[in-house]
Design a protein around this motif. Structure first.
Motif, mmCIF file in Angstrom:
data_model
loop_
_atom_site.group_PDB
_atom_site.id
_atom_site.type_symbol
_atom_site.label_atom_id
_atom_site.label_comp_id
_atom_site.label_asym_id
_atom_site.label_seq_id
_atom_site.Cartn_x
_atom_site.Cartn_y
_atom_site.Cartn_z
ATOM 1 N N GLU A 1 0.834 -1.218 0.000
ATOM 2 C CA GLU A 1 0.000 0.000 0.000
ATOM 3 C C GLU A 1 0.859 1.254 0.000
ATOM 4 O OE1 GLU A 1 -3.150 0.330 -0.658
ATOM 5 O OE2 GLU A 1 -3.351 -1.842 -0.797
ATOM 6 N N HIS A 2 1.939 1.238 0.747
ATOM 7 C CA HIS A 2 2.871 2.374 0.774
ATOM 8 C C HIS A 2 3.417 2.641 -0.633
ATOM 9 C CE1 HIS A 2 7.004 4.042 1.235
ATOM 10 N NE2 HIS A 2 6.411 4.807 2.134
ATOM 11 N N ASP A 3 3.834 1.582 -1.329
ATOM 12 C CA ASP A 3 4.380 1.732 -2.677
ATOM 13 C C ASP A 3 3.338 2.299 -3.635
ATOM 14 O OD1 ASP A 3 6.708 0.667 -1.682
ATOM 15 O OD2 ASP A 3 6.563 -1.229 -2.777
ATOM 16 N N ARG A 4 2.127 1.778 -3.588
ATOM 17 C CA ARG A 4 1.065 2.261 -4.476
ATOM 18 C C ARG A 4 0.794 3.751 -4.242
ATOM 19 N NH1 ARG A 4 -2.940 -0.642 -6.870
ATOM 20 N NH2 ARG A 4 -4.461 0.652 -5.788
ATOM 21 N N ARG A 5 0.745 4.146 -2.986
ATOM 22 C CA ARG A 5 0.505 5.553 -2.649
ATOM 23 C C ARG A 5 1.662 6.430 -3.134
ATOM 24 N NH1 ARG A 5 -0.904 4.502 2.000
ATOM 25 N NH2 ARG A 5 1.097 4.622 3.058
ATOM 26 N N ALA B 1 3.926 10.392 -6.825
ATOM 27 C CA ALA B 1 5.074 10.774 -7.657
ATOM 28 C C ALA B 1 4.650 10.972 -9.111
ATOM 29 C CB ALA B 1 6.169 9.715 -7.558
ATOM 30 N N ALA B 2 3.779 10.113 -9.614
ATOM 31 C CA ALA B 2 3.317 10.251 -11.003
ATOM 32 C C ALA B 2 2.578 11.571 -11.189
ATOM 33 C CB ALA B 2 2.430 9.073 -11.378
ATOM 34 N N ARG B 3 1.811 11.980 -10.213
ATOM 35 C CA ARG B 3 1.134 13.298 -10.292
ATOM 36 C C ARG B 3 2.156 14.429 -10.244
ATOM 37 N NH1 ARG B 3 -3.191 10.983 -6.686
ATOM 38 N NH2 ARG B 3 -4.919 10.585 -8.097
ATOM 39 N N ARG B 4 3.075 14.333 -9.290
ATOM 40 C CA ARG B 4 4.059 15.400 -9.088
ATOM 41 C C ARG B 4 4.961 15.592 -10.312
ATOM 42 N NH1 ARG B 4 5.143 14.136 -4.475
ATOM 43 N NH2 ARG B 4 6.816 12.641 -4.697
ATOM 44 N N PHE B 5 5.305 14.498 -10.998
ATOM 45 C CA PHE B 5 6.227 14.592 -12.131
ATOM 46 C C PHE B 5 5.526 14.576 -13.482
ATOM 47 C CE2 PHE B 5 8.836 12.911 -8.615
ATOM 48 C CZ PHE B 5 9.701 13.989 -8.497
ATOM 49 N N GLY B 6 4.210 14.774 -13.470
ATOM 50 C CA GLY B 6 3.458 14.983 -14.701
ATOM 51 C C GLY B 6 3.299 13.781 -15.608
ATOM 52 N N CYS B 7 3.335 12.586 -15.045
ATOM 53 C CA CYS B 7 3.202 11.394 -15.893
ATOM 54 C C CYS B 7 2.060 10.482 -15.428
ATOM 55 C CB CYS B 7 4.522 10.628 -15.950
ATOM 56 S SG CYS B 7 5.150 10.101 -14.348
ATOM 57 N N TYR B 8 1.151 11.024 -14.662
ATOM 58 C CA TYR B 8 0.057 10.211 -14.116
ATOM 59 C C TYR B 8 -0.774 9.558 -15.223
ATOM 60 C CZ TYR B 8 -3.734 8.764 -11.055
ATOM 61 O OH TYR B 8 -4.655 8.015 -10.373
ATOM 62 N N ASP B 9 -0.970 10.266 -16.314
ATOM 63 C CA ASP B 9 -1.785 9.733 -17.410
ATOM 64 C C ASP B 9 -0.981 8.947 -18.442
ATOM 65 O OD1 ASP B 9 -4.135 10.818 -16.355
ATOM 66 O OD2 ASP B 9 -3.767 12.750 -17.329
ATOM 67 N N THR B 10 0.345 8.981 -18.357
ATOM 68 C CA THR B 10 1.157 8.328 -19.384
ATOM 69 C C THR B 10 1.979 7.148 -18.865
ATOM 70 O OG1 THR B 10 2.939 9.920 -19.004
ATOM 71 C CG2 THR B 10 1.364 10.418 -20.782
#
Length: 171
Positions: free
Chosen positions: A110-114, A119-128
């Motif tokens: 769960e820690h890893d998933r969070r 991180a994906a949101r912060r570094f702009g790759c959440y959708d890619t």
């Protein structure tokens, strides 16, 4: 060409995460090559359980893949160290990776998933960036960072045998 990144860690002598970058077009052939190394009854390669002769053979196969492995090391094993390393891996691969695969550790799942989501949101790759947290036997390419991390921490000739395709990064 996009890459897939495969991540495992070792928790001795601090905390080290290895992130093996594989070109998307090489994923299938590399998986097949690693599966061919399994002994009868073996579900996966786990470097600490292999003989030195087998370790050398496995590393030769991995060297032939012409991969790059990023190493992220923190002095202590903690959730914060793990988070720093995962953040850095996403940061460093956000523009080139289409898939990130982390070896599953049930105690940190769960820690890893969070951490990955944040991180994906912060570094702009959440959708890619597609990411997965999988058991080691689920994807043979997870055996690469296991082998490299073990070799790096072991030191001596083992470290030298992987140093040519590794680079140390700051978490």
């Amino acid at each position: 060409m996009p890459i897939h990144v495969f991540v495992d860690e070792i928790k001795s002598k601090g905390f080290l995460m290895a992130a093996a970058q594989c070109r998307a077009g090489d994923v299938g052939v590399n998986r097949k090559a690693l599966r061919s190394l399994l002994l009868p009854g073996q579900e996966r390669l786990h470097f600490r359980s292999e003989s030195n002769q087998r370790r050398k053979k496995i590393l030769q196969v991995v060297r032939d893949f012409r991969l790059l492995v990023d190493l992220y090391q923190v002095g202590v094993n903690s959730h914060e160290a793990r988070k720093r390393c995962l953040d850095a891996i996403v940061r460093d691969t956000a523009t080139s990776a289409e898939r990130l695969v982390i070896e599953r550790d049930d105690s940190t799942y769960e820690h890893d998933r969070r951490c990955l989501r944040e991180a994906a949101r912060r570094f702009g790759c959440y959708d890619t960036l597609r990411w997965d947290v999988l058991a080691a036997k689920s994807d043979p390419l997870l055996w690469i960072p296991d082998a490299v991390a073990w070799s790096w921490v072991r030191g001596g000739e083992w470290k030298k045998s992987v140093a040519t395709f590794c680079q140390v990064k700051v978490p």
